[in-house]
Design an enzyme around this catalytic site. Structure first.
Site, PDB file in Angstrom:
ATOM      1  N   GLU A  83      28.829  47.318  39.919  1.00  0.00           N
ATOM      2  CA  GLU A  83      27.906  46.283  39.450  1.00  0.00           C
ATOM      3  C   GLU A  83      27.053  45.724  40.580  1.00  0.00           C
ATOM      4  OE1 GLU A  83      27.895  42.151  36.918  1.00  0.00           O
ATOM      5  OE2 GLU A  83      29.727  42.721  37.946  1.00  0.00           O
ATOM      6  N   ASP A 104      33.711  47.396  38.081  1.00  0.00           N
ATOM      7  CA  ASP A 104      33.308  45.988  38.059  1.00  0.00           C
ATOM      8  C   ASP A 104      34.265  45.243  38.983  1.00  0.00           C
ATOM      9  OD1 ASP A 104      32.444  43.425  37.576  1.00  0.00           O
ATOM     10  OD2 ASP A 104      32.214  43.725  35.422  1.00  0.00           O
ATOM     11  N   ILE A 146      34.580  42.082  39.913  1.00  0.00           N
ATOM     12  CA  ILE A 146      35.179  40.938  39.201  1.00  0.00           C
ATOM     13  C   ILE A 146      34.498  40.857  37.845  1.00  0.00           C
ATOM     14  CG2 ILE A 146      35.707  38.489  39.102  1.00  0.00           C
ATOM     15  CD1 ILE A 146      35.298  38.165  41.978  1.00  0.00           C
ATOM     16  N   ASP A 147      35.221  41.142  36.799  1.00  0.00           N
ATOM     17  CA  ASP A 147      34.685  40.954  35.451  1.00  0.00           C
ATOM     18  C   ASP A 147      35.154  39.583  34.989  1.00  0.00           C
ATOM     19  OD1 ASP A 147      33.298  41.794  33.119  1.00  0.00           O
ATOM     20  OD2 ASP A 147      35.233  42.023  32.136  1.00  0.00           O
ATOM     21  N   THR A 164      33.097  36.666  36.464  1.00  0.00           N
ATOM     22  CA  THR A 164      32.708  35.915  37.664  1.00  0.00           C
ATOM     23  C   THR A 164      32.560  34.425  37.373  1.00  0.00           C
ATOM     24  OG1 THR A 164      31.404  37.848  38.263  1.00  0.00           O
ATOM     25  CG2 THR A 164      31.091  35.899  39.592  1.00  0.00           C
ATOM     26  N   ASP A 203      31.487  47.177  32.563  1.00  0.00           N
ATOM     27  CA  ASP A 203      32.290  46.245  31.758  1.00  0.00           C
ATOM     28  C   ASP A 203      33.254  46.993  30.848  1.00  0.00           C
ATOM     29  OD1 ASP A 203      30.814  43.843  32.554  1.00  0.00           O
ATOM     30  OD2 ASP A 203      29.194  44.580  31.281  1.00  0.00           O
TER      31      ASP A 203
END
Length: 285
Positions: A78, A105, A107-108, A110, A233
């Site tokens: 990402e 990702d 940190i999915d 954030t 995601d």
């Protein structure tokens, strides 16, 4: 992980799944140490889509680990992509035909992380010629590791996962998300929300699509839908759901592939009903 990981996909003696798990665990533990410490917030695609230096640090850590083991593999994360749907689609098209592609990702969730709301995850998938073959979603706050391998099932805490048994919308717990794109995606998702809320047991919005998918896979949610997501995601979560006996499609019911942005993931039993309801109110994108 228990010994179901012994026969996992490997190349040159190196185990893909073990590397994915290792990356997710190391990144997740590092992210957890940064909770509440973020020093410089910058705005990404919209004010609701916050990004911190922690995103970038997590992605760099994962990328470096992957490239140490598999220097010739492609990588889509990402943080390397400009904000917005056009840039996301272009970035995926540039690499989607790669033999091996890691889709990450860092940190999915954030926004949750920034606010100290403990619902975020690290999502790591490996696709082989466009098909996801390994999916790992790690929740560092609960120390829950969700792992799937193509054709070999899905596991949490090393135990096999199965989707829930709900067969009707009326007994289902669903999840959705509120997209950052307020012009197109958000109004469509709200249409679906308004139509479905009176028909189901309840609806949740945790703020991490990857964790929502993991929760469908292990039966905590009956289904999940959202408009305007990206490959990073969904890639890992899509395999978690399908390997747990569930179903993942776009909102028109076509099978999941890396380019899907508008997603429906369910236990399978309610899939047709959910897709039909979203189509009925023209909330399918």
């Amino acid at each position: 992980m228990s010994d179901e990981s012994n026969n996992t996909p490997a190349i040159g003696g190196k185990n893909f799944t073990v590397v994915a798990i290792n990356c997710a665990a190391k990144a997740g533990e590092w992210i957890k140490t940064k909770l509440g410490n973020h020093t410089s917030l910058s705005l990404k695609y919209s004010p609701t889509d916050l990004v911190t230096e922690v995103d970038k640090g997590s992605e760099m850590m994962i990328r470096n680990l992957v490239q140490t083991h598999f220097p010739h593999h492609s990588f889509l994360g990402e943080e390397g992509v400009e904000p917005g749907p056009e840039a996301s689609a272009k970035a995926l098209n540039n690499v989607r035909d790669a033999e091996y592609l890691w889709v990450v990702d860092p940190i999915d969730g954030t926004t949750n992380f920034v606010h100290g709301f403990p619902f975020f995850s690290v999502s790591i998938a490996l696709a082989h010629k466009g098909e996801v073959i390994v999916g790992v979603v790690y929740d560092p706050m609960r120390d829950e590791l969700f792992v799937a391998e193509k054709g070999k099932g899905a596991y949490v805490h090393g135990k096999p996962m199965q989707v829930g048994t709900e067969s009707q919308l009326g007994e289902s717990l669903l999840a959705t998300g509120f997209p950052a794109d307020q012009q197109y995606a958000l109004p469509l998702n709200m249409k679906g929300l308004q139509a479905l809320a009176p028909q189901v047991r309840n609806i949740r919005s945790g703020g991490s699509a990857a964790l929502h998918m993991a929760y469908v896979a292990c039966g905590r949610l009956s289904g999940f839908w959202e408009i305007g997501l990206n490959s990073w995601d969904l890639a890992a979560g899509s395999l978690l759901v399908s390997e747990s006996g569930g179903q993942v499609t776009d909102m028109l019911g076509s099978p999941y592939e890396l380019g899907v942005r508008n997603v429906v993931a369910t236990n399978g039993a309610i899939h047709g009903q959910l897709v039909d309801e979203l189509k009925k109110v023209e909330a399918a994108g």
